[in-house]
Design an enzyme around this catalytic site. Sequence first.
Site, PDB file in Angstrom:
ATOM      1  N   LEU A  26       2.539   7.024   2.063  1.00 25.11           N
ATOM      2  CA  LEU A  26       3.692   7.646   1.416  1.00 25.11           C
ATOM      3  C   LEU A  26       3.288   8.897   0.651  1.00 25.11           C
ATOM      4  O   LEU A  26       4.066   9.441  -0.111  1.00 25.11           O
ATOM      5  CB  LEU A  26       4.354   6.639   0.477  1.00 25.11           C
ATOM      6  N   PRO A  86       0.814  -1.227   0.000  1.00 26.00           N
ATOM      7  CA  PRO A  86       0.000   0.000   0.000  1.00 26.00           C
ATOM      8  C   PRO A  86       0.844   1.272   0.000  1.00 26.00           C
ATOM      9  O   PRO A  86       1.904   1.349   0.636  1.00 26.00           O
ATOM     10  CB  PRO A  86      -0.821  -0.123   1.291  1.00 26.00           C
ATOM     11  N   CYS A  87       0.330   2.282  -0.705  1.00 28.85           N
ATOM     12  CA  CYS A  87       1.086   3.519  -0.894  1.00 28.85           C
ATOM     13  C   CYS A  87       0.509   4.702  -0.119  1.00 28.85           C
ATOM     14  O   CYS A  87       1.123   5.774  -0.094  1.00 28.85           O
ATOM     15  CB  CYS A  87       1.128   3.880  -2.382  1.00 28.85           C
ATOM     16  N   GLN A  88      -0.653   4.536   0.520  1.00 34.92           N
ATOM     17  CA  GLN A  88      -1.357   5.699   1.066  1.00 34.92           C
ATOM     18  C   GLN A  88      -0.507   6.518   2.039  1.00 34.92           C
ATOM     19  O   GLN A  88      -0.542   7.750   2.043  1.00 34.92           O
ATOM     20  CB  GLN A  88      -2.651   5.271   1.764  1.00 34.92           C
TER      21      GLN A  88
END
Length: 379
Positions: A76, A72-74
């Site tokens: 970042l 997951p990138c949220q």
Amino acid sequence: MGFYEFFSGGGMARIGLGSGWPCLFANDFDPNKATAYRAFFGPSQELRGDSITDLETSDLPGHADLAWASFPCQDLSLAGNYAGLKGERSGLFWAFWRLMQGLRVEGRAPRMIVLENVRGMITSHQGRDFAAVCESLAQEGYRYAPLLVDAQLFLPQSRPRLFVVAFGPDARPDSSMVGNGPTAPWHPNSFAYAYDRLSSKAKAAWLWLTPSRPTAKPGKLSDLIEDTPTGVRWHTAFETKRILDLMSPLHLEKVKKAKEEGSRRVGTVYKRTRPQDDGTKAQRAEVRFDEVAGCLRTPAGGSSRQIIMVVEDNKVRTRLLSPREAARLMGLPESYPLPQRYNDAYHLIGDGVAVPVVSWLARTVIEPCLHLKSRKVAA
């Protein structure tokens, strides 16, 4: 060549790898993504809907050649308040890494690992998060090659993503593919944020990979756009005027020039919050007519939904990008079944990895490196 697909979403990495890669195990906690995955690949047993924090190495069958993890990138990005790898979502990388460490203890470490995430991963916490990932790979005996790859090389979508390709002891890239330092466009200057923080061991494990650039043309946005889209409607004249009213003089001039050209022009619009001269912030609509869509994102709010603008015969029409158009911008096949609800479909697609990028990495980097040992043995 078997592989594990962690944070699998709708299976875009699996599609990109192709039928020559049997999927031994896949995992995603999102039920909507799991439904889409099964709708395309069939009700296979390899997909598990458990949280990765609940998995153990005993859940992972066999000995995979490759482990793919688009974690997951949220956290970042602004969406997660830049919490980084300490955040609840992006921090799931450590749950994945616990499994990789366990496999190594059991003698089942994947020969290669690919990590994929947003560009913000590179500079998160001034490079400390990226450096922590690099140190982890080096400690487990992997050499690794960070690459920034923009899907725009393959598709009419601006989508730069960080890929970290890691090589175990028996998966070595050909020496002709390894450079002596950073090379454009694969290695941006921002890599220095992490590289300068690394231990000598992690620096020695860093490879400056220089793969050949793709030769296929990425196509045009206008070729992917539907005149009668499914799942969305054309805006009313009032709704289109509201979008135009949000534009600065610079972007209104772009629309004016598109009208003056006389031909059919297709552009995309994003709504963004921009600082004003008086110090306040205001919502603005920004358009581009370069035949490239902006980066697809998940529908967390109205500003994240991309708008199509068609200028033709001195008229301007607008509407949301349709789910099928978004799927095309990720390189998904037309046969890929999409969720019926707009937000579900857009979330599935916006969270994914561009299929042609995966295919290019597989054919250019991953497969040659895995085949290297067998070729030497045969010789």
